[in-house]
Design an enzyme around this catalytic site. Sequence first.
Site, PDB file in Angstrom:
ATOM      1  N   ASP A   1       0.873  -1.164   0.000  1.00  0.00           N
ATOM      2  CA  ASP A   1       0.000   0.000   0.000  1.00  0.00           C
ATOM      3  C   ASP A   1       0.917   1.223   0.000  1.00  0.00           C
ATOM      4  OD1 ASP A   1      -2.090   1.753   0.009  1.00  0.00           O
ATOM      5  OD2 ASP A   1      -3.119   0.887   1.726  1.00  0.00           O
TER       6      ASP A   1
HETATM    7  C1  BGC Z   1      -4.921   3.397   0.076  1.00  0.00           C
HETATM    8  C2  BGC Z   1      -5.030   2.395  -1.049  1.00  0.00           C
HETATM    9  C3  BGC Z   1      -4.877   3.099  -2.362  1.00  0.00           C
HETATM   10  C4  BGC Z   1      -3.546   3.831  -2.387  1.00  0.00           C
HETATM   11  C5  BGC Z   1      -3.279   4.581  -3.664  1.00  0.00           C
HETATM   12  C6  BGC Z   1      -3.679   4.262  -0.044  1.00  0.00           C
HETATM   13  O1  BGC Z   1      -3.746   5.304   0.854  1.00  0.00           O
HETATM   14  O2  BGC Z   1      -4.941   2.731   1.303  1.00  0.00           O
HETATM   15  O3  BGC Z   1      -6.245   1.714  -0.985  1.00  0.00           O
HETATM   16  O4  BGC Z   1      -5.003   2.198  -3.423  1.00  0.00           O
HETATM   17  O5  BGC Z   1      -3.529   4.768  -1.334  1.00  0.00           O
HETATM   18  O6  BGC Z   1      -4.137   5.653  -3.796  1.00  0.00           O
END
Ligand code: BGC
Length: 738
Positions: free
Chosen positions: A266
């Site tokens: 993530d």
């Molecule tokens: C989120 C993810 C997301 C990623 C990219 C993170 O803060 O938890 O679900 O895909 O950002 O935007």
Amino acid sequence: MKGFRLAVAAALCVACTTGTPKYEGPVYLDPNADIEARIDDALSRMTLDEKIKIIHAQSKFSSAGVPRLGIPELWTTDGPHGIRTEVLWDEWEQAGWTNDSIVAFPALTALAATWNRDMSALYGKSIGEEARYREKDVLLGPGVNIYRTPLNGRNFEYMGEDPYLSGQMVVPYVQEVQKNGVAVCVKHYALNNEETYRHTTDVDLDDRALYEIYLPAFKAAVQEGGAWSIMGSYNLYRGQHVCYNKRLIMDILKGEWGFDGAVISDWGGVHETDAAVKNGLDLEFGTWTDGLTMGATNGYDAYFLAKPYRDGILNGTYTTKELDEKCRRVLRLIFRTAMNPDKPFGAINSEAHYAAARQIGGEGIVLLKNDGAVLPVAASARKILVVGENAVKMMTVGGGSSSLKVQHEISPLDGIRARAGKDVEVRYARGYVGDVSGSYNGVTSGQDLSESRSAQELIDEAVSLAKESDLVVFIGGLNKSNNQDCEGTDRLAMDLPYGQDAVISALAAATPNLVVSLISGNAVAMPWVDQVPAILQAWYLGSEAGNAFADVLFGDVNPSGKLPFTFPKKLSDSPAHQEGMTFPTRGKYFYQEGIYVGYRWFDEKEIEPLFAFGHGLSYTQFEYGEAKLDKTSMNENGTITLRVTVRNAGDRAGAEVVQLYIADAESSLPRPKKELKGFQKVYLAPGESAEVAFTIGADALSFYDPALPGWKAESGRFEALVGAASDDIRTQVAFELK
Ligand code: BGC
């Protein structure tokens, strides 16, 4: 860059134009060669620096390819309800393109509430096509974290509290997205069940809860769906961050499940090099390095899997064994997506996609209560009053990374007006003021929701108009602001915010013809539940929200949604909020309730929920016949078929979700009173009957025995319970496992 990809493909085909097609280029570029052979060949040509480059980000949402070899970069996008707007190279802020507006599909809670695998397939196909048209290779979604508490700010992006339901619903989504040559990235693996302290929460739980509740949907996405990538979550599990958690990634995901795809962190979920190298992280994204905050130049090279890793290889701390394995997985992802010779071109904002969004939305709306048949709207209704901020507020902007830039979003008020037609007067009263802001990373809703009147003045206006109306439709709930349904924060309470309870109670006192509609991805407390004749759970429905809502309100679509999670009467009834548990938690956090999540807990403790898991009414009624088995016993390798007849006993066509729960009468370990093991949605004309068949195998009877360790079905008596909801079992029958 994409034109360049096409040029490579065209060059490859030159050989095909001269009689017998004979490909003479390098194996890794041969579209007909086996992917593993292509990976071996590409890997053998890459330098250390090129290998290091492809395992971490080069921008907010992309990672590098190998330009020298014509291997393209990989483009990711959020996910999971529509394709995110383009953002600046190094920043979250939108890039300001004017060709990146898309269709927003209903939130995943709404999809789960359809209890219809075909809707999940339609969703995956449609969003996959949008991703492909926008030239994305990896869609960051869908999310299948289990609904553990009604306060989790991100529940709206997930598929509810039950491992079987979410496991069944995620598979078609994954398969259909990937038919477009776009990988899903299933998130957030695993145990990411709260937002506020998501980077420091250190979850521990017993293995039964891990295997029986929190992992099955991920396993289904990987093994049945064939997911090409998965996202490691922010939290820790037993003291180690999940993005490179040895047990979750190496032992379970890549070991037990045989996952051959890429583990993507993530964004900002990586905090060290060593464990990231050794424990199976393949692609690092979003790390907040000094380089990135001070300027783009060195930012990406300072990632944990970039220079520090390269230095470690050069000074002998690491061999290239792990590096080659990571590169293999990233190359596999590239060959499956960006360099997939069979990928179609996709489509965006098509009529079919809008129709899909509307259909899924309509099927997902849940009719919670309908005393006195207040709904559907009577043909005689001439004056309809709509009350509430959520009748007009755009809900596709906000909520965190799933925020979207839509081509259009039909509000519930617009949908009602369009459907009501010119002979019906539809008036609107604000009722309450929630959050008037409406922007996310530079995308703004463009709405002016400012309001200067006092709360009492707004209630007085709504009440006086209600008294002159044939029907009042209150549309409230939560929204996508902080501490509502929003990534990064959790809710502070289960109550409806912004004084809505007072508005609803005042309306209920003013008119018997009141429908309360809740737009949310979470359960809310309803102190007024007995004062209100009709309640609709209408979720976040995306671009076609208002049309889907009006379809159900007016009865053009007969509601058939069922709750994918329990609505507790009060927060302390919920297992995650039992005595002695704190929420949210910054550090170590033991899931005291174990396997008793959702209805399993309410059954066990005999707590009556406000609305049960699986509950949802229709404008018609369904009668169930007696459940019958083809035999009364089976052995471990056999199956039993259960058949039950369901009849539409009313005068409207409608659909019923027939639910099969299994109860284990005798067991060496405690088991839930019942567990969902099958469901089927049937569409029936008035008076029509259909036979629904379920095949019960040993997997439906098994539990995880940590002593083995493994799954086990114990001989003895079982009950098959068939019904319309977890608290509405209509017929049951016993059988034996020998
Ligand atoms: C989120 C993810 C997301 C990623 C990219 C993170 O803060 O938890 O679900 O895909 O950002 O935007």
